[in-house]
Scaffold this motif. Sequence first.
Motif, PDB file in Angstrom:
ATOM      1  N   LEU A  70     -19.096  -6.194  11.184  1.00  0.00           N
ATOM      2  CA  LEU A  70     -19.926  -7.062  10.364  1.00  0.00           C
ATOM      3  C   LEU A  70     -19.980  -6.188   8.474  1.00  0.00           C
ATOM      4  O   LEU A  70     -19.980  -6.770   7.641  1.00  0.00           O
ATOM      5  CB  LEU A  70     -20.943  -7.315  10.162  1.00  0.00           C
ATOM      6  N   GLU A  71     -20.722  -5.185   9.040  1.00  0.00           N
ATOM      7  CA  GLU A  71     -20.681  -3.656   7.589  1.00  0.00           C
ATOM      8  C   GLU A  71     -19.162  -3.762   7.868  1.00  0.00           C
ATOM      9  O   GLU A  71     -19.343  -3.823   5.979  1.00  0.00           O
ATOM     10  CB  GLU A  71     -20.954  -3.447   8.685  1.00  0.00           C
ATOM     11  N   ARG A  72     -18.601  -3.468   8.389  1.00  0.00           N
ATOM     12  CA  ARG A  72     -16.857  -2.951   7.471  1.00  0.00           C
ATOM     13  C   ARG A  72     -16.513  -4.303   6.720  1.00  0.00           C
ATOM     14  O   ARG A  72     -16.235  -3.988   6.010  1.00  0.00           O
ATOM     15  CB  ARG A  72     -16.210  -2.674   8.920  1.00  0.00           C
ATOM     16  N   GLU A  73     -16.896  -4.943   6.800  1.00  0.00           N
ATOM     17  CA  GLU A  73     -16.313  -6.381   6.218  1.00  0.00           C
ATOM     18  C   GLU A  73     -16.681  -6.239   4.989  1.00  0.00           C
ATOM     19  O   GLU A  73     -16.754  -7.320   4.309  1.00  0.00           O
ATOM     20  CB  GLU A  73     -16.019  -7.666   6.915  1.00  0.00           C
ATOM     21  N   GLY A  74     -18.062  -6.192   4.864  1.00  0.00           N
ATOM     22  CA  GLY A  74     -18.524  -6.013   4.224  1.00  0.00           C
ATOM     23  C   GLY A  74     -20.124  -7.402   3.923  1.00  0.00           C
ATOM     24  O   GLY A  74     -20.384  -7.491   2.846  1.00  0.00           O
ATOM     25  N   ALA A  75     -19.945  -7.822   5.539  1.00  0.00           N
ATOM     26  CA  ALA A  75     -20.964  -8.871   5.995  1.00  0.00           C
ATOM     27  C   ALA A  75     -22.562  -8.408   5.958  1.00  0.00           C
ATOM     28  O   ALA A  75     -22.737  -8.146   7.293  1.00  0.00           O
ATOM     29  CB  ALA A  75     -20.402  -9.914   6.912  1.00  0.00           C
ATOM     30  N   PHE A  76     -23.150  -7.514   4.623  1.00  0.00           N
ATOM     31  CA  PHE A  76     -24.341  -6.813   5.726  1.00  0.00           C
ATOM     32  C   PHE A  76     -25.413  -7.711   6.064  1.00  0.00           C
ATOM     33  O   PHE A  76     -25.753  -7.357   6.744  1.00  0.00           O
ATOM     34  CB  PHE A  76     -24.098  -5.932   4.438  1.00  0.00           C
ATOM     35  N   THR A  77     -25.351  -9.249   5.184  1.00  0.00           N
ATOM     36  CA  THR A  77     -26.969  -9.756   4.955  1.00  0.00           C
ATOM     37  C   THR A  77     -26.830 -10.244   6.784  1.00  0.00           C
ATOM     38  O   THR A  77     -27.518 -10.782   7.818  1.00  0.00           O
ATOM     39  CB  THR A  77     -26.275 -10.973   4.264  1.00  0.00           C
ATOM     40  N   GLU A  78     -25.174 -10.891   7.108  1.00  0.00           N
ATOM     41  CA  GLU A  78     -24.855 -11.433   8.528  1.00  0.00           C
ATOM     42  C   GLU A  78     -25.422  -9.874   9.646  1.00  0.00           C
ATOM     43  O   GLU A  78     -26.274 -10.401  10.757  1.00  0.00           O
ATOM     44  CB  GLU A  78     -23.880 -11.993   8.822  1.00  0.00           C
ATOM     45  N   ALA A  79     -24.583  -8.759   9.706  1.00  0.00           N
ATOM     46  CA  ALA A  79     -25.124  -7.494   9.983  1.00  0.00           C
ATOM     47  C   ALA A  79     -26.248  -7.338  10.486  1.00  0.00           C
ATOM     48  O   ALA A  79     -27.243  -6.718  11.076  1.00  0.00           O
ATOM     49  CB  ALA A  79     -24.522  -6.678   9.715  1.00  0.00           C
ATOM     50  N   ASP A  94     -32.516   1.860  12.447  1.00  0.00           N
ATOM     51  CA  ASP A  94     -32.224   2.807  12.300  1.00  0.00           C
ATOM     52  C   ASP A  94     -31.413   2.065  11.237  1.00  0.00           C
ATOM     53  O   ASP A  94     -31.136   2.575  10.038  1.00  0.00           O
ATOM     54  CB  ASP A  94     -31.525   4.373  12.618  1.00  0.00           C
ATOM     55  N   VAL A  95     -30.294   1.181  12.128  1.00  0.00           N
ATOM     56  CA  VAL A  95     -29.657   0.647  11.616  1.00  0.00           C
ATOM     57  C   VAL A  95     -30.477  -0.545  10.513  1.00  0.00           C
ATOM     58  O   VAL A  95     -29.850  -1.128   9.691  1.00  0.00           O
ATOM     59  CB  VAL A  95     -28.447  -0.393  12.316  1.00  0.00           C
ATOM     60  N   VAL A  96     -30.777  -1.490  11.085  1.00  0.00           N
ATOM     61  CA  VAL A  96     -31.296  -2.422  10.088  1.00  0.00           C
ATOM     62  C   VAL A  96     -32.302  -0.970   9.161  1.00  0.00           C
ATOM     63  O   VAL A  96     -32.038  -2.486   7.720  1.00  0.00           O
ATOM     64  CB  VAL A  96     -33.124  -2.702  10.815  1.00  0.00           C
ATOM     65  N   GLU A  97     -32.853  -0.162   8.776  1.00  0.00           N
ATOM     66  CA  GLU A  97     -32.936   0.511   7.409  1.00  0.00           C
ATOM     67  C   GLU A  97     -32.066   0.630   6.312  1.00  0.00           C
ATOM     68  O   GLU A  97     -31.791  -0.134   5.826  1.00  0.00           O
ATOM     69  CB  GLU A  97     -33.612   1.963   8.123  1.00  0.00           C
ATOM     70  N   ARG A  98     -30.958   0.684   7.399  1.00  0.00           N
ATOM     71  CA  ARG A  98     -29.396   1.068   6.210  1.00  0.00           C
ATOM     72  C   ARG A  98     -28.679   0.126   5.823  1.00  0.00           C
ATOM     73  O   ARG A  98     -28.363  -0.078   5.198  1.00  0.00           O
ATOM     74  CB  ARG A  98     -28.311   1.843   7.387  1.00  0.00           C
ATOM     75  N   LEU A  99     -29.149  -0.640   7.166  1.00  0.00           N
ATOM     76  CA  LEU A  99     -28.607  -2.128   5.963  1.00  0.00           C
ATOM     77  C   LEU A  99     -29.742  -3.175   5.479  1.00  0.00           C
ATOM     78  O   LEU A  99     -29.244  -3.572   4.112  1.00  0.00           O
ATOM     79  CB  LEU A  99     -28.428  -3.068   7.763  1.00  0.00           C
ATOM     80  N   LEU A 100     -30.583  -2.492   5.301  1.00  0.00           N
ATOM     81  CA  LEU A 100     -31.426  -3.048   4.016  1.00  0.00           C
ATOM     82  C   LEU A 100     -31.235  -2.495   2.984  1.00  0.00           C
ATOM     83  O   LEU A 100     -31.607  -2.934   1.666  1.00  0.00           O
ATOM     84  CB  LEU A 100     -32.992  -3.001   4.389  1.00  0.00           C
ATOM     85  N   GLU A 101     -30.953  -1.203   3.122  1.00  0.00           N
ATOM     86  CA  GLU A 101     -31.154  -0.538   1.796  1.00  0.00           C
ATOM     87  C   GLU A 101     -29.324  -1.058   1.007  1.00  0.00           C
ATOM     88  O   GLU A 101     -29.497  -1.309  -0.124  1.00  0.00           O
ATOM     89  CB  GLU A 101     -30.492   1.423   1.759  1.00  0.00           C
ATOM     90  N   LYS A 102     -28.679  -0.913   1.851  1.00  0.00           N
ATOM     91  CA  LYS A 102     -27.553  -1.471   1.560  1.00  0.00           C
ATOM     92  C   LYS A 102     -27.323  -3.449   0.643  1.00  0.00           C
ATOM     93  O   LYS A 102     -26.558  -3.350  -0.256  1.00  0.00           O
ATOM     94  CB  LYS A 102     -26.258  -1.770   2.590  1.00  0.00           C
ATOM     95  N   THR A 103     -27.852  -4.296   1.358  1.00  0.00           N
ATOM     96  CA  THR A 103     -28.697  -5.826   0.600  1.00  0.00           C
ATOM     97  C   THR A 103     -28.744  -5.507  -0.278  1.00  0.00           C
ATOM     98  O   THR A 103     -28.310  -6.180  -0.992  1.00  0.00           O
ATOM     99  CB  THR A 103     -28.720  -6.554   1.979  1.00  0.00           C
ATOM    100  N   ALA A 105     -28.702  -2.922  -1.862  1.00  0.00           N
ATOM    101  CA  ALA A 105     -28.222  -2.569  -3.578  1.00  0.00           C
ATOM    102  C   ALA A 105     -27.358  -3.229  -4.182  1.00  0.00           C
ATOM    103  O   ALA A 105     -26.998  -3.841  -4.723  1.00  0.00           O
ATOM    104  CB  ALA A 105     -27.997  -0.680  -3.150  1.00  0.00           C
ATOM    105  N   LEU A 106     -27.020  -3.807  -3.147  1.00  0.00           N
ATOM    106  CA  LEU A 106     -25.621  -5.030  -3.612  1.00  0.00           C
ATOM    107  C   LEU A 106     -26.471  -6.107  -4.152  1.00  0.00           C
ATOM    108  O   LEU A 106     -25.876  -6.734  -5.751  1.00  0.00           O
ATOM    109  CB  LEU A 106     -25.050  -6.149  -1.936  1.00  0.00           C
TER     110      LEU A 106
END
Length: 116
Positions: A70-79, A94-103, A105-106
């Motif tokens: 999902l992250e590779r597809e850009g579906a950050f919220t779902e991931a 750690d994935v939660v933190e990384r995806l939170l930063e990405k969402t 930033a987006l």
Amino acid sequence: MDYHFVLQSAVDRLWSDRRSYAAGLEMLEVFAELDLQLMEAAPQAVSFDEDVRPETFVRVTSVPRLISLLEREGAFTEALALARRLAPFRQGEDVVERLLEKTEALATESAAGGLV
């Protein structure tokens, strides 16, 4: 625990065959979601201890694989939503933190783009 390992094995197999069977990615998503639902409903399915203490959870690969896809597809919220559901099993914090930063930033980028 047998059901967890069956679902996880199916996800692993579908992932390894993704180039020759791209439609299998849809099933990968279904099986990984089922595995997470099993974990949430019956944590003992992924624990070596009947008391289901967090330190006794087995390492799960099915859900992180889906999160990565999902992250590779850009579906950050779902991931991010999946990663948060996995966190109580002491996996993916750690994935939660990384995806939170990405969402975040987006969202910031989208808000800045909307001001123009």
